[in-house]
Design a protein around this motif. Structure first.
Motif, PDB file in Angstrom:
ATOM      1  N   VAL A 416       0.762  -1.152  -0.058  1.00 14.71           N
ATOM      2  CA  VAL A 416       0.083   0.066   0.099  1.00 14.71           C
ATOM      3  C   VAL A 416       0.879   1.234   0.067  1.00 14.71           C
ATOM      4  O   VAL A 416       1.587   1.563   0.839  1.00 14.71           O
ATOM      5  CB  VAL A 416      -1.020   0.130   1.136  1.00 14.71           C
ATOM      6  CG1 VAL A 416      -1.873   1.196   1.158  1.00 14.71           C
ATOM      7  CG2 VAL A 416      -1.774  -1.324   1.229  1.00 14.71           C
ATOM      8  N   PRO A 417       0.758   2.054  -0.941  1.00 22.16           N
ATOM      9  CA  PRO A 417       1.472   3.302  -1.035  1.00 22.16           C
ATOM     10  C   PRO A 417       0.916   4.373  -0.193  1.00 22.16           C
ATOM     11  O   PRO A 417      -0.195   4.620  -0.120  1.00 22.16           O
ATOM     12  CB  PRO A 417       1.603   3.675  -2.518  1.00 22.16           C
ATOM     13  CG  PRO A 417       0.481   3.239  -2.964  1.00 22.16           C
ATOM     14  CD  PRO A 417       0.068   1.807  -2.353  1.00 22.16           C
ATOM     15  N   GLY A 418       1.864   5.103   0.673  1.00 19.46           N
ATOM     16  CA  GLY A 418       1.561   6.040   1.521  1.00 19.46           C
ATOM     17  C   GLY A 418       0.321   5.507   2.485  1.00 19.46           C
ATOM     18  O   GLY A 418      -0.653   6.110   2.862  1.00 19.46           O
ATOM     19  N   SER A 419       0.971   4.528   3.272  1.00 18.10           N
ATOM     20  CA  SER A 419       0.123   4.121   4.337  1.00 18.10           C
ATOM     21  C   SER A 419      -0.134   4.856   5.387  1.00 18.10           C
ATOM     22  O   SER A 419      -0.870   4.162   6.372  1.00 18.10           O
ATOM     23  CB  SER A 419       0.580   2.361   4.671  1.00 18.10           C
ATOM     24  OG  SER A 419       1.958   2.822   5.309  1.00 18.10           O
ATOM     25  N   GLY A 420       0.428   5.858   5.866  1.00 21.14           N
ATOM     26  CA  GLY A 420       0.185   6.412   6.926  1.00 21.14           C
ATOM     27  C   GLY A 420       1.101   6.002   8.157  1.00 21.14           C
ATOM     28  O   GLY A 420       0.736   6.548   9.109  1.00 21.14           O
ATOM     29  N   ARG A 421       2.002   5.129   7.961  1.00 16.56           N
ATOM     30  CA  ARG A 421       2.875   4.545   8.819  1.00 16.56           C
ATOM     31  C   ARG A 421       4.064   5.511   9.308  1.00 16.56           C
ATOM     32  O   ARG A 421       4.558   6.290   8.260  1.00 16.56           O
ATOM     33  CB  ARG A 421       3.281   3.312   8.721  1.00 16.56           C
ATOM     34  CG  ARG A 421       2.439   2.165   8.555  1.00 16.56           C
ATOM     35  CD  ARG A 421       2.782   0.946   8.035  1.00 16.56           C
ATOM     36  NE  ARG A 421       3.040   0.783   6.675  1.00 16.56           N
ATOM     37  CZ  ARG A 421       3.580  -0.162   5.978  1.00 16.56           C
ATOM     38  NH1 ARG A 421       3.960  -1.091   6.484  1.00 16.56           N
ATOM     39  NH2 ARG A 421       3.647   0.243   4.679  1.00 16.56           N
ATOM     40  N   LEU A 422       4.472   5.629  10.373  1.00 18.73           N
ATOM     41  CA  LEU A 422       5.650   6.477  10.934  1.00 18.73           C
ATOM     42  C   LEU A 422       6.571   5.079  11.093  1.00 18.73           C
ATOM     43  O   LEU A 422       6.687   4.465  12.417  1.00 18.73           O
ATOM     44  CB  LEU A 422       5.548   7.165  12.082  1.00 18.73           C
ATOM     45  CG  LEU A 422       4.532   8.201  11.706  1.00 18.73           C
ATOM     46  CD1 LEU A 422       4.464   9.252  13.093  1.00 18.73           C
ATOM     47  CD2 LEU A 422       5.197   9.323  10.408  1.00 18.73           C
ATOM     48  N   GLY A 423       7.543   4.870  10.227  1.00 21.30           N
ATOM     49  CA  GLY A 423       8.332   3.655  10.287  1.00 21.30           C
ATOM     50  C   GLY A 423       7.558   2.443  10.396  1.00 21.30           C
ATOM     51  O   GLY A 423       6.746   2.143   9.464  1.00 21.30           O
ATOM     52  N   ASP A 424       7.688   1.564  11.406  1.00 20.61           N
ATOM     53  CA  ASP A 424       6.870   0.257  11.551  1.00 20.61           C
ATOM     54  C   ASP A 424       5.610   0.590  12.365  1.00 20.61           C
ATOM     55  O   ASP A 424       4.656  -0.092  12.702  1.00 20.61           O
ATOM     56  CB  ASP A 424       7.748  -0.686  12.174  1.00 20.61           C
ATOM     57  CG  ASP A 424       8.801  -1.137  11.309  1.00 20.61           C
ATOM     58  OD1 ASP A 424       8.619  -0.969   9.745  1.00 20.61           O
ATOM     59  OD2 ASP A 424       9.694  -1.540  11.635  1.00 20.61           O
ATOM     60  N   LYS A 425       5.449   1.960  12.925  1.00 17.94           N
ATOM     61  CA  LYS A 425       4.354   2.220  13.685  1.00 17.94           C
ATOM     62  C   LYS A 425       3.200   2.672  12.908  1.00 17.94           C
ATOM     63  O   LYS A 425       3.243   3.878  12.225  1.00 17.94           O
ATOM     64  CB  LYS A 425       4.981   3.200  14.971  1.00 17.94           C
ATOM     65  CG  LYS A 425       3.875   3.391  15.904  1.00 17.94           C
ATOM     66  CD  LYS A 425       4.326   4.309  16.956  1.00 17.94           C
ATOM     67  CE  LYS A 425       3.177   4.423  17.977  1.00 17.94           C
ATOM     68  NZ  LYS A 425       4.060   5.437  19.067  1.00 17.94           N
ATOM     69  N   ILE A 426       1.895   2.174  13.259  1.00 18.18           N
ATOM     70  CA  ILE A 426       0.664   2.738  12.444  1.00 18.18           C
ATOM     71  C   ILE A 426       0.290   3.699  13.441  1.00 18.18           C
ATOM     72  O   ILE A 426      -0.018   3.460  14.872  1.00 18.18           O
ATOM     73  CB  ILE A 426      -0.126   1.746  12.477  1.00 18.18           C
ATOM     74  CG1 ILE A 426       0.324   0.579  11.308  1.00 18.18           C
ATOM     75  CG2 ILE A 426      -1.652   2.186  11.744  1.00 18.18           C
ATOM     76  CD1 ILE A 426      -0.648  -0.704  11.314  1.00 18.18           C
TER      77      ILE A 426
END
Length: 463
Positions: A416-426
């Motif tokens: 998913v491009p641009g998934s809204g994650r910061l690193g591995d954190k949702i």
């Protein structure tokens, strides 16, 4: 893609009586063929007669018995051949399913077909060829019946009845899409169910994805790659309808089922329910019909809203089993749970719109902290709606934590491009709740602690 278009029919008393008569005859034919099937089954078991097996276990064996039965019972000629043919094919299909279940070719075994009661369930009229036996002129539906004797000419002619669609056809409907027609009756209302073939759009890439944690407290709690947490509330009308259904059923069951004695033409006797029992039973059937229609509208509205905002919807593989502490609680949980139908609706809407539907494994998702991945030993009791991680101290909303874990598992398999994650954190940035008000989805202001709060803003922003 084959889908069903269900349209309510407006019929007068004469047309309703004719359709009821056609359904009774089709139901009689089904039971008559089942009598022969039972005899053929007994004979095959005793003698291993291949001719009996040929009639009983082939697709068209019982159907080929219809011409002989028409000679023996002329009233069968008053029903259209497609309806009679499909009554026989329905029985043959049930027998083959029974055989496949015995051989282990089906996941779930089914029993041998049983006799049908027309009073208990209306036998549908099935026209299985495009525009053969029916015609649609605008909103006027013309159904062909069997042959009847014309009193003026003394010759047989094709009988017809006319019904009208209560609502206009949708804009996408084209006559060339129609493959079959089935006339059904729910309570006292007739419906025309068109089987239509629609082109399937090409599946698009999942740009925005939401993972939903289903449960009993609400239909589901989802967290999307856009950072929005959504609580989908259960339909508020189900408890009211179920309470009313229980009241009417209790009143009906207090009435006498065997009240009026009737003597048939052949001299046999039968008992009919009392007038009050019939009245309450008709009301009960109307309530069940309303419940089915309202829940269907609710699920389709939720599914369309989800796919309007997201390209991929993934639901946890939880299956409700009604494990409540009391019998009444278990019954309510099973009856009001719409998860199975919701998953079917989501899959259908995804196919129709060219989007993605899937399921994710829920094992351990509730008791695992999404921040440090610590799993609480023994799990978390269902009554605990919020908890703090003993390892890292992160405060969790129960359903939101499970949905975040589900989204993380989905993202491992779906790019998913641009998934809204910061690193591995949702990261969840906004919370909201959806409630169905009968006309659409109403977005309720904010969620506090997993419950709807009294906020003026349309969403609660997390700072």
């Amino acid at each position: 893609m084959h889908s069903a278009l269900k349209m309510r029919l407006e019929v007068d008393e004469h047309t309703a009586a004719v359709l009821d008569g056609q359904s009774r005859i089709a139901n009689w034919l089904y039971n008559r063929l089942l009598e022969e099937a039972n005899e053929l089954r007994r004979r095959f078991r005793e003698t291993q007669d291949p001719e009996a097996a040929k009639v009983l276990y082939t697709e068209r064996g019982l159907r080929n018995r219809i011409p002989a039965l028409k000679q023996e019972h002329p009233f069968l000629r008053t029903v259209h051949s497609s309806v009679l043919k499909n009554a026989a094919l329905r029985l043959s299909s049930a027998i083959r399913k029974y055989q496949k279940g015995r051989r282990g070719e089906r996941a779930k075994r089914v029993g041998w077909p049983t006799f049908r009661s027309w009073k208990r369930k209306w036998f549908s009229l099935h026209y299985d060829e495009p525009w053969k036996g029916f015609r649609l002129d605008g909103r006027t539906l013309r159904l062909s019946l069997g042959k009847v004797l014309d009193e003026k000419t003394g010759k047989e002619k094709q009988a017809q009845v006319t019904a009208h669609l209560a609502e206009p056809l949708p804009d996408w409907f084209k006559p060339g899409m129609v493959r079959q027609l089935r006339i059904v009756k729910e309570g006292r209302v007739f419906y025309a169910v068109f089987t239509v073939e629609r082109p399937v759009p090409a599946r698009r890439l999942a740009g925005r994805v939401i993972a939903i944690d289903p449960n009993h407290k609400n239909l589901g709690y989802g967290v999307g790659t856009d950072g929005v947490a959504t609580e989908i509330l259960n339909p508020w009308f189900l408890k009211m309808l179920d309470r009313r259904i229980d009241e009417v059923r209790w009143l009906r069951d207090r009435c006498k089922r065997r009240s009026v004695r009737v003597v048939r033409e052949d001299g046999s006797e039968a008992w009919l329910p009392s007038r009050r029992w019939r009245k309450l039973n008709a009301r009960l059937e109307d309530l069940w019909r309303v419940r089915r229609e309202q829940t269907k509208v609710y699920l389709r509205t939720v599914a369309n809203r989800l796919y309007r905002e997201y390209d991929g919807v993934f639901v946890g593989d939880y299956t409700p089993r009604g494990g409540g502490i009391s019998r009444g609680m278990r019954r309510a949980m099973n009856n009001q749970s719409l998860l199975g139908r919701c998953k079917e609706t989501l899959a259908w809407v995804a196919t129709r719109s060219g989007k993605v539907y899937g399921e994710w494994n829920e094992a351990g998702s509730t008791r695992t902290c999404h921040a440090c991945h610590y799993a609480v030993p023994g799990g978390i009791p269902p009554e605990v709606r919020e908890w703090a991680c003993p390892e890292c101290g992160t405060h969790h909303i129960r359903d939101e934590n499970a949905a975040i874990n589900g989204l993380a598992r989905v993202l491992k398999n779906v790019e998913v491009p641009g998934s809204g994650r910061l690193g591995d954190k949702i990261v969840v940035t906004t919370r909201r709740a959806w409630r169905f008000d009968g006309l659409g989805i109403q977005e309720i202001p904010g969620i506090v602690g997993g419950r709807v709060g009294d906020h003026a803003a349309g969403c609660q922003e997390i700072k």
